[in-house]
Design an enzyme around this catalytic site. Structure first.
Site, PDB file in Angstrom:
ATOM      1  N   ASN A  98      -5.384   1.776 -13.357  1.00 20.90           N
ATOM      2  CA  ASN A  98      -4.347   0.606 -12.600  1.00 20.90           C
ATOM      3  C   ASN A  98      -3.425   1.228 -12.917  1.00 20.90           C
ATOM      4  O   ASN A  98      -2.767   1.687 -14.055  1.00 20.90           O
ATOM      5  CB  ASN A  98      -4.788  -0.694 -13.534  1.00 20.90           C
ATOM      6  CG  ASN A  98      -4.091  -1.831 -13.242  1.00 20.90           C
ATOM      7  OD1 ASN A  98      -3.832  -1.977 -11.768  1.00 20.90           O
ATOM      8  ND2 ASN A  98      -3.280  -2.178 -14.040  1.00 20.90           N
ATOM      9  N   VAL A 116      -6.419  -7.682 -20.211  1.00 21.25           N
ATOM     10  CA  VAL A 116      -5.390  -7.651 -18.853  1.00 21.25           C
ATOM     11  C   VAL A 116      -4.253  -6.473 -19.597  1.00 21.25           C
ATOM     12  O   VAL A 116      -3.698  -6.601 -20.310  1.00 21.25           O
ATOM     13  CB  VAL A 116      -5.054  -8.807 -18.417  1.00 21.25           C
ATOM     14  CG1 VAL A 116      -3.887  -8.647 -17.187  1.00 21.25           C
ATOM     15  CG2 VAL A 116      -5.887  -9.581 -17.926  1.00 21.25           C
ATOM     16  N   ASP A 117      -4.192  -5.568 -18.469  1.00 20.88           N
ATOM     17  CA  ASP A 117      -3.201  -4.582 -18.397  1.00 20.88           C
ATOM     18  C   ASP A 117      -3.364  -3.742 -19.856  1.00 20.88           C
ATOM     19  O   ASP A 117      -2.153  -3.467 -20.748  1.00 20.88           O
ATOM     20  CB  ASP A 117      -1.681  -5.191 -18.398  1.00 20.88           C
ATOM     21  CG  ASP A 117      -1.681  -5.660 -16.875  1.00 20.88           C
ATOM     22  OD1 ASP A 117      -2.376  -5.069 -16.053  1.00 20.88           O
ATOM     23  OD2 ASP A 117      -0.966  -6.645 -16.682  1.00 20.88           O
ATOM     24  N   MET A 176      -4.130  -7.154  -7.256  1.00 26.62           N
ATOM     25  CA  MET A 176      -3.378  -8.268  -7.891  1.00 26.62           C
ATOM     26  C   MET A 176      -4.421  -9.344  -8.403  1.00 26.62           C
ATOM     27  O   MET A 176      -4.125 -10.744  -8.479  1.00 26.62           O
ATOM     28  CB  MET A 176      -2.409  -8.774  -6.988  1.00 26.62           C
ATOM     29  CG  MET A 176      -1.090  -7.965  -6.517  1.00 26.62           C
ATOM     30  SD  MET A 176      -0.641  -7.028  -8.037  1.00 26.62           S
ATOM     31  CE  MET A 176       0.776  -8.293  -8.484  1.00 26.62           C
ATOM     32  N   HIS A 196       0.608  -0.164 -13.229  1.00 26.47           N
ATOM     33  CA  HIS A 196       1.507  -1.338 -13.598  1.00 26.47           C
ATOM     34  C   HIS A 196       2.783  -1.045 -13.742  1.00 26.47           C
ATOM     35  O   HIS A 196       3.370  -0.124 -14.279  1.00 26.47           O
ATOM     36  CB  HIS A 196       0.879  -1.826 -14.867  1.00 26.47           C
ATOM     37  CG  HIS A 196       1.347  -3.177 -15.364  1.00 26.47           C
ATOM     38  ND1 HIS A 196       1.169  -4.355 -14.683  1.00 26.47           N
ATOM     39  CD2 HIS A 196       2.410  -3.617 -16.082  1.00 26.47           C
ATOM     40  CE1 HIS A 196       1.902  -5.222 -15.100  1.00 26.47           C
ATOM     41  NE2 HIS A 196       2.814  -4.967 -16.119  1.00 26.47           N
ATOM     42  N   ILE A 220      -7.285 -10.133 -11.362  1.00 26.62           N
ATOM     43  CA  ILE A 220      -7.872  -9.971 -12.674  1.00 26.62           C
ATOM     44  C   ILE A 220      -9.252  -9.513 -12.480  1.00 26.62           C
ATOM     45  O   ILE A 220     -10.010 -10.513 -11.907  1.00 26.62           O
ATOM     46  CB  ILE A 220      -7.536 -10.861 -13.752  1.00 26.62           C
ATOM     47  CG1 ILE A 220      -6.171 -11.075 -14.011  1.00 26.62           C
ATOM     48  CG2 ILE A 220      -8.370 -10.555 -14.999  1.00 26.62           C
ATOM     49  CD1 ILE A 220      -5.614 -12.119 -14.935  1.00 26.62           C
ATOM     50  N   GLY A 261       0.899  -1.261   0.075  1.00 21.03           N
ATOM     51  CA  GLY A 261       0.040  -0.012  -0.136  1.00 21.03           C
ATOM     52  C   GLY A 261       0.767   1.108  -0.074  1.00 21.03           C
ATOM     53  O   GLY A 261       0.273   2.445   0.555  1.00 21.03           O
ATOM     54  N   GLU A 298     -11.435  -4.607 -20.850  1.00 19.84           N
ATOM     55  CA  GLU A 298     -11.439  -6.163 -20.707  1.00 19.84           C
ATOM     56  C   GLU A 298     -10.151  -6.952 -20.817  1.00 19.84           C
ATOM     57  O   GLU A 298      -9.813  -7.840 -20.089  1.00 19.84           O
ATOM     58  CB  GLU A 298     -12.548  -6.531 -21.639  1.00 19.84           C
ATOM     59  CG  GLU A 298     -13.791  -5.920 -21.421  1.00 19.84           C
ATOM     60  CD  GLU A 298     -15.197  -6.599 -22.100  1.00 19.84           C
ATOM     61  OE1 GLU A 298     -14.730  -7.480 -22.895  1.00 19.84           O
ATOM     62  OE2 GLU A 298     -15.903  -5.954 -21.967  1.00 19.84           O
ATOM     63  N   ASN A 310       1.651   2.925  -2.785  1.00 21.47           N
ATOM     64  CA  ASN A 310       0.936   3.950  -3.411  1.00 21.47           C
ATOM     65  C   ASN A 310      -0.447   4.571  -2.807  1.00 21.47           C
ATOM     66  O   ASN A 310      -0.635   5.835  -2.818  1.00 21.47           O
ATOM     67  CB  ASN A 310       0.482   3.236  -4.813  1.00 21.47           C
ATOM     68  CG  ASN A 310       1.544   3.217  -5.818  1.00 21.47           C
ATOM     69  OD1 ASN A 310       2.099   3.889  -6.535  1.00 21.47           O
ATOM     70  ND2 ASN A 310       2.127   2.094  -6.007  1.00 21.47           N
TER      71      ASN A 310
END
Ligand code: GAR
Length: 218
Positions: free
Chosen positions: A128, A165-166, A111, A130, A113, A33, A163, A35
Site C-alpha cells: 500500500n 490499518v497503515d 480508500m 500512503h 480498509i 490513478g 491487519e 500512481n
C-alpha cells in the site's frame, strides 16, 4: 509547478529487478490513478517488468478507469454498496485477483480498509502507498493532518499490508520539507511526485521477495 525540491528517499533508489516472466500484479485504486499511470508508463517503456493483469476500483467515476481503458488493461468496478456484507464484497475482489492470477496486490490510492479476511488470503502479497511518513498520520486525512499539526517534514511510505490499518513492514519512504505557504494542494503535488518514484521501486523489491520466497524473513 516547482518540480525541483529537496527530498530524501530510503532505501536509495537502485535499478529495478528483472522479472522473467514479468511480475503479475493487480492494482486496487479508488481515485485519479496517477500512481497507476506511472506503473503503466514504466511497463510500456519496458523499464519495469510488470504485467498489470487487472485494475479493480470501487468508484464508478474513478479516473483510473479511463487510464486502464486507454491501454486495454482489464478493469472491474466492484462497489461495496452492491453487497450485503463486507466479506462478500471482499470475496468478489479476492476471486477477481485469483482469476487474473496475480502475484502481488498493489493498493495505489485504495480508500477502503481491508479486513483480516482479505489480508490472510494474500498474506505478505499486498502493498500500500500512503501519503505520510508512517507511523505518523495514519488514516484518510494524512496530508491535512500534517499541515494542521504544523509538521515541518512529511512524505510518503510504501508498506506491506497487515491487519492494523497503515501498519506492516515498511518497504520504502520518501521525505520532504513542508513549506510555510503550503496548502493541501501544493503539498499533495510534491508528495505525489515522490510517490511515483517509490511505488514502482517498492513493487520491484516486493516482487523480488515474493519470487524468492523470502517473505518469511522480512
Ligand atoms: C495517493 O496520494 C496515495 O498516497 C493516497 O491516495 C492517493 C492516490 O492518488 N492513498 C491513501 O491515502 C491511502 N490511505 P492517485 O489516485 O493519483 O494515484
Amino acid at each position: 509547478m516547482d518540480k525541483s525540491f529537496n527530498y530524501v528517499i530510503s532505501p536509495e533508489i537502485s535499478e529495478f529487478r528483472k522479472f522473467s516472466p514479468k511480475l503479475k500484479i493487480g492494482v486496487l485504486a479508488s481515485g485519479r490513478g496517477t500512481n497507476f499511470q506511472e506503473l503503466i508508463n514504466l511497463s510500456e517503456k519496458g523499464e519495469l517488468d510488470i504485467d498489470i493483469k487487472v485494475l479493480i476500483t470501487n468508484k464508478d467515476d474513478a479516473g483510473c478507469i479511463k487510464r486502464a481503458e486507454s491501454v486495454e488493461i482489464p478493469h472491474k468496478i466492484i462497489r461495496g454498496k452492491d453487497f450485503p456484507k463486507k466479506e462478500i464484497f471482499e470475496l468478489k475482489i479476492i476471486n477477481t485477483l485469483i482469476n487474473y492470477d496475480v502475484e502481488l496486490v498493489v493498493m495505489a490510492g485504495w480508500m477502503k480498509i481491508v479486513s483480516p479476511f482479505f489480508i490472510k488470503k494474500f498474506k505478505n502479497k499486498i502493498i500500500n502507498i500512503h501519503p505520510s511518513l508512517l507511523p505518523a498520520y495514519k488514516g484518510g486525512s494524512a496530508i491535512k493532518e500534517s499541515l494542521v499539526n504544523g509538521s515541518k517534514i512529511t512524505g510518503c511510505s510504501v508498506h506491506f499490508v497487515e491487519e492494523e490499518v497503515d501498519s506492516g513492514a515498511l518497504i520504502m519512504q520518501a521525505a520532504l520539507s513542508i513549506r510555510d505557504d503550503d496548502d493541501i494542494e501544493s503539498l499533495s503535488k510534491r508528495i505525489q511526485i515522490l510517490e511515483h518514484k517509490i511505488l514502482p521501486h517498492s513493487i520491484s523489491h516486493a516482487g523480488f521477495l515474493i519470487r524468492g520466497n523470502f517473505m518469511e524473513n522480512y
